[in-house]
Enzyme design. Structure first.
Site, mmCIF file in Angstrom:
data_model
loop_
_atom_site.group_PDB
_atom_site.id
_atom_site.type_symbol
_atom_site.label_atom_id
_atom_site.label_comp_id
_atom_site.label_asym_id
_atom_site.label_seq_id
_atom_site.Cartn_x
_atom_site.Cartn_y
_atom_site.Cartn_z
ATOM 1 N N SER A 346 10.789 -9.153 -33.238
ATOM 2 C CA SER A 346 12.067 -8.274 -33.665
ATOM 3 C C SER A 346 12.876 -9.697 -34.223
ATOM 4 C CB SER A 346 12.385 -8.687 -32.473
ATOM 5 O OG SER A 346 12.391 -9.211 -31.125
ATOM 6 N N LYS A 347 14.280 -8.995 -34.842
ATOM 7 C CA LYS A 347 15.053 -10.963 -35.417
ATOM 8 C C LYS A 347 15.302 -11.220 -34.327
ATOM 9 C CE LYS A 347 16.888 -12.362 -38.351
ATOM 10 N NZ LYS A 347 16.599 -13.527 -39.667
ATOM 11 N N VAL A 348 15.527 -11.127 -33.374
ATOM 12 C CA VAL A 348 16.714 -12.484 -32.342
ATOM 13 C C VAL A 348 15.131 -12.192 -31.361
ATOM 14 C CG1 VAL A 348 18.346 -13.099 -31.040
ATOM 15 C CG2 VAL A 348 18.687 -11.762 -33.213
#
Length: 352
Positions: A346-348
């Site tokens: 995921s991005k973060v």
């Protein structure tokens, strides 16, 4: 085309990874203009407080940017730099004595609790704390004494590109002002144009990527300022292409890892044109004479993918990293993968 069920089909439009990498010239322009006041304030504080050493706090791509910053600070400010293990404080409960230190935290999101908590500890303990962060209202930006925004705008691709490149450049105006290095100032002003020229290499990067489409393993080599770019390259190859890649200093490669060449593992070498140029070239020539499958990328003359020189050692890694991102995105596409949707990621990422 048969795709792994964990991946998506190749996007019809250019992947976000490529779209965002192409924004790099504008990001650097914004940094130079909009960070000027903060740069001057930070330079004044550094001259007044004169830190004896620096430590970096980061994870993932941001930590690889810190490797480049380490070489920059040590070679141009003679300031020793160490990488702080965030879990020493967050998991083991140690409150490190960082009095007299310059603490540099790098994070695209500014949201990872372990990075935030280490900056809080350092500032409370008397360190001069600086955050290189893209989200200006983040927890990290509130905890640090000085904030140098990355000025990337929203970054949507899971694979960070423009935020990594911005992390390489955000602190360079500080170094230029502290040292009075006019050549670095000139190189920074010319860097957006060099990055635009690098974007013109996309077709060549795509062609180079084609020859690696069936690779399952890849070793990435570099020396000096480019080593943090090699670390980032190895991460991106895992992340976007599903390739098991590892980064090594070309100086360390013969101390064991060279054994893997007997298994036919290919190499990608970053080729600098700075003080590390001769050492890297010698190491690569020796490997190639021994039959290694090695291609090179960087500003050195004769590189397989030759990136524009920028006029300064500290800015040269930036086009190299951008050219690699073009290579990696197209390699993923050659392999039938969507670089914007790596499985399980995921991005973060929030860690403690």
């Amino acid at each position: 085309m048969n795709l792994d069920p964990l991946t998506s089909a190749i996007p019809k439009a250019a992947p976000l990874m490529l779209q965002e990498a192409r924004e790099a010239p504008d990001v650097v322009r914004r940094q130079l203009t909009e960070n000027a006041a903060t740069v001057s304030a930070l330079v004044a504080a550094l001259r007044e407080r004169r830190p004896l050493y620096a430590v970096t706090v980061a994870r993932g791509s941001s930590d690889h940017a810190c490797t480049v910053l380490k070489y920059a600070l040590e070679t141009h400010l003679a300031l020793p730099v160490a990488s702080l293990g965030p879990s020493v404080h967050t998991l083991y409960g140690a409150n490190l004595d960082l009095r007299g230190a310059l603490v540099i935290a790098v994070s695209q999101s500014g949201a990872s609790p372990d990075v935030v908590e280490n900056v809080r500890m350092a500032r409370e303990g008397g360190a001069l704390t600086v955050a290189l962060v893209n989200v200006e209202g983040s927890d990290l930006s509130r905890e640090a004494e000085f904030v140098l925004p990355l000025r990337c705008g929203e970054e949507r691709a899971v694979a960070a590109t423009k935020s990594y490149l911005a992390s390489l450049t955000a602190l360079l105006p500080v170094i230029a002002e502290l040292t009075g290095d006019a050549a670095l100032t000139d190189a920074l002003e010319a860097l957006p144009a060099a990055l635009e020229a690098t974007l013109g290499l996309e077709e060549s990067a795509q062609s180079l990527a084609e020859r690696y489409r069936f690779a399952e393993n890849l070793l990435v080599l570099a020396r000096g300022l480019h080593f943090g770019v090699a670390q980032e390259a190895a991460l991106k190859l895992k992340e976007t292409c599903g390739i098991h890649a590892e980064a090594y200093s070309a100086a360390e490669f013969s101390h064991g890892p060279k054994r893997l060449l007997a298994e036919g593992v290919p190499l990608l070498g970053f080729a600098p044109s700075d003080a590390a140029a001769d050492a890297a070239a010698s190491a690569y020539a020796e490997l190639q004479s021994g039959g290694a499958d090695l291609r090179t990328l960087g500003p050195a003359a004769g590189s397989t993918l030759h990136t524009p020189g920028t006029g300064h050692a500290l800015t040269d890694p930036v086009p190299s990293a951008l050219a690699f991102y073009l290579f990696a995105a197209h390699l993923a596409l050659h392999k039938g993968l969507n670089p914007d949707q790596p499985p399980l990621l995921s991005k973060v990422t929030r860690t403690r």
